[in-house]
Design a protein around this motif. Structure first.
Motif, PDB file in Angstrom:
ATOM      1  N   LYS A   1      50.818  45.756  46.364  1.00  0.00           N
ATOM      2  CA  LYS A   1      49.879  46.872  46.268  1.00  0.00           C
ATOM      3  C   LYS A   1      48.464  46.407  45.956  1.00  0.00           C
ATOM      4  O   LYS A   1      47.490  46.960  46.453  1.00  0.00           O
ATOM      5  CB  LYS A   1      50.345  47.854  45.191  1.00  0.00           C
ATOM      6  N   ILE A   2      48.360  45.393  45.095  1.00  0.00           N
ATOM      7  CA  ILE A   2      47.069  44.830  44.711  1.00  0.00           C
ATOM      8  C   ILE A   2      47.075  43.332  44.994  1.00  0.00           C
ATOM      9  O   ILE A   2      48.064  42.631  44.720  1.00  0.00           O
ATOM     10  CB  ILE A   2      46.778  45.042  43.206  1.00  0.00           C
TER      11      ILE A   2
ATOM     12  N   LYS B   1      42.667  46.442  46.601  1.00  0.00           N
ATOM     13  CA  LYS B   1      43.794  47.333  46.804  1.00  0.00           C
ATOM     14  C   LYS B   1      44.158  47.344  48.282  1.00  0.00           C
ATOM     15  O   LYS B   1      43.282  47.436  49.144  1.00  0.00           O
ATOM     16  CB  LYS B   1      43.448  48.751  46.341  1.00  0.00           C
TER      17      LYS B   1
ATOM     18  N   GLU C   1      39.577  49.568  47.932  1.00  0.00           N
ATOM     19  CA  GLU C   1      40.634  49.567  48.940  1.00  0.00           C
ATOM     20  C   GLU C   1      40.162  48.861  50.201  1.00  0.00           C
ATOM     21  O   GLU C   1      39.100  49.172  50.747  1.00  0.00           O
ATOM     22  CB  GLU C   1      41.051  51.001  49.271  1.00  0.00           C
TER      23      GLU C   1
END
Length: 366
Positions: A98-99, A114, A230
């Motif tokens: 996710k990260i 992200k 992101e």
């Protein structure tokens, strides 16, 4: 012509190697479909793995060495600690799917990104990889050798063309672990027979039950954190959409070989990753004819050298009186030149004369 891929370089390298190996590493003379089925079976039964990889490259009279310690766990967890020769500090990259965290000790900086859509690193079309490989190269099984007390198949690959036009990678030697079907050693040679790269895998372990805690990143004390938010992959755009979004005027060719048509375009901007005074923007235009592709990349840089690194025997050329470079890498040909503030790079599997004809049809308006 650099694009963002959803796979990590190390994992891509491993996948490609496994595909190469599967095309020849068998004593039963299996066909490509049977080999693909075996690869999928091996992949489906692999939950995690770890290894230490030593890479030595020999380009431009320079020898560079890198060591990386890597862990991978399905579906998308990865941890890699990279050390370059001559440097004491190590770069660490960790992702829990996710990260993505990256730590550079030289500047004591942590970068956080992200992932917009957590990617399945193990999703690959193995059959297509094998088919493309077998279509472009000749594979010879040289025999069986032991590497670090593991039995391996030794393979040699060469391009099917006989014109020795492959400057960077003409021949490869690959040592394949018979138990895991993963590479333990890999060597590439250029058209002159000189070693260009050597890769060695040591301490390979598969399905040892690596805990999720290995992929949790701890921020070093006092480190500066740069949150890039992101990260999204560039979307495919129409030519009209790209013209509206690009910060500079886009060049398009007036000539294309018969049957080629515009397919799509993308815009890459490094403003999220680079200092304000080193920003660059690249537009990639893609033209296709069935499965054949012509790629035209156009880049404008701010206070940043955008010279293309062409590791091979490039040739000085003239494009409408402008100096440029031409490089043949087997089937793939590359042209680079500059129009005003825009650096252009044309890549395709075409003859030199056609490449030049396309480039010469790209003109700067007066």
């Amino acid at each position: 012509m650099t694009t963002m891929k959803k796979l990590t370089p190390i994992f891509v390298l491993t996948v490609v190697f496994v595909a190469l190996f599967a095309s020849g590493c068998t004593e039963k003379n299996l066909n490509a479909e049977q080999i693909a089925a075996q690869m999928m079976d091996k992949e489906n039964n692999t939950r995690d793995y770890s290894y230490t990889m030593h890479v030595t490259s020999y380009f431009g009279g320079e020898t560079k060495e890198t060591e990386s310690k890597t862990m991978f766990k399905k579906p998308n967890m990865i941890k890699s600690i990279v050390t370059e020769s001559g440097k004491e500090n190590q770069t660490t990259i960790v992702s829990d799917g996710k990260i993505v965290w990256s730590y550079t000790p030289d500047t004591n900086t942590v970068t956080k990104m992200k992932i917009s859509k957590p990617s399945e690193l193990t999703e690959n079309d193995y059959t297509n990889i094998i088919d493309n490989f077998l279509n472009d190269t000749n594979v010879t099984v040289l025999g069986v050798e032991n590497v670090d007390e593991r039995k391996t198949y030794l393979l040699e690959t060469t391009p099917k063309e006989n014109d020795r036009d492959y400057e960077l990678i003409y021949k490869t030697k690959i040592w394949v672990d018979q138990e895991t079907w993963m590479p333990l050693r890999y060597e590439t040679y250029n058209g002159d027979g000189n070693l260009t790269m050597k890769l060695e895998i040591q301490d390979l372990k598969v399905n040892t039950g690596i805990p999720d805690s290995e992929f949790k990143f701890e921020i070093p004390e006092g480190a500066k954190i740069v949150d890039m938010g992101e990260i999204k992959l560039p979307e495919k755009l129409s030519l009209e959409e790209t013209r509206k979004k690009a910060s500079f005027k886009i060049f398009t060719p007036d000539y294309l070989p018969e049957g080629y048509e515009f397919n799509s375009s993308m815009i890459y901007n490094n403003s999220q990753f680079s200092p304000e005074n080193q920003i660059s923007e690249t537009v990639e235009l893609t033209y296709t004819k069935d499965k054949a592709v012509i790629n035209l990349a156009e880049t404008v840089s701010k206070n940043q050298s955008s010279d293309t690194i062409m590791m091979g025997k490039e040739e000085d050329i003239q494009i409408n009186g402008i100096e440029g470079k031409y490089l043949s890498m087997g089937k793939t040909k590359l042209l680079t030149w500059k129009l005003g503030d825009v650096d252009l790079s044309l890549c395709a599997s075409l003859e030199k004369e056609e490449m030049l004809k396309i480039a010469e049809s790209i003109l700067e308006e007066k």
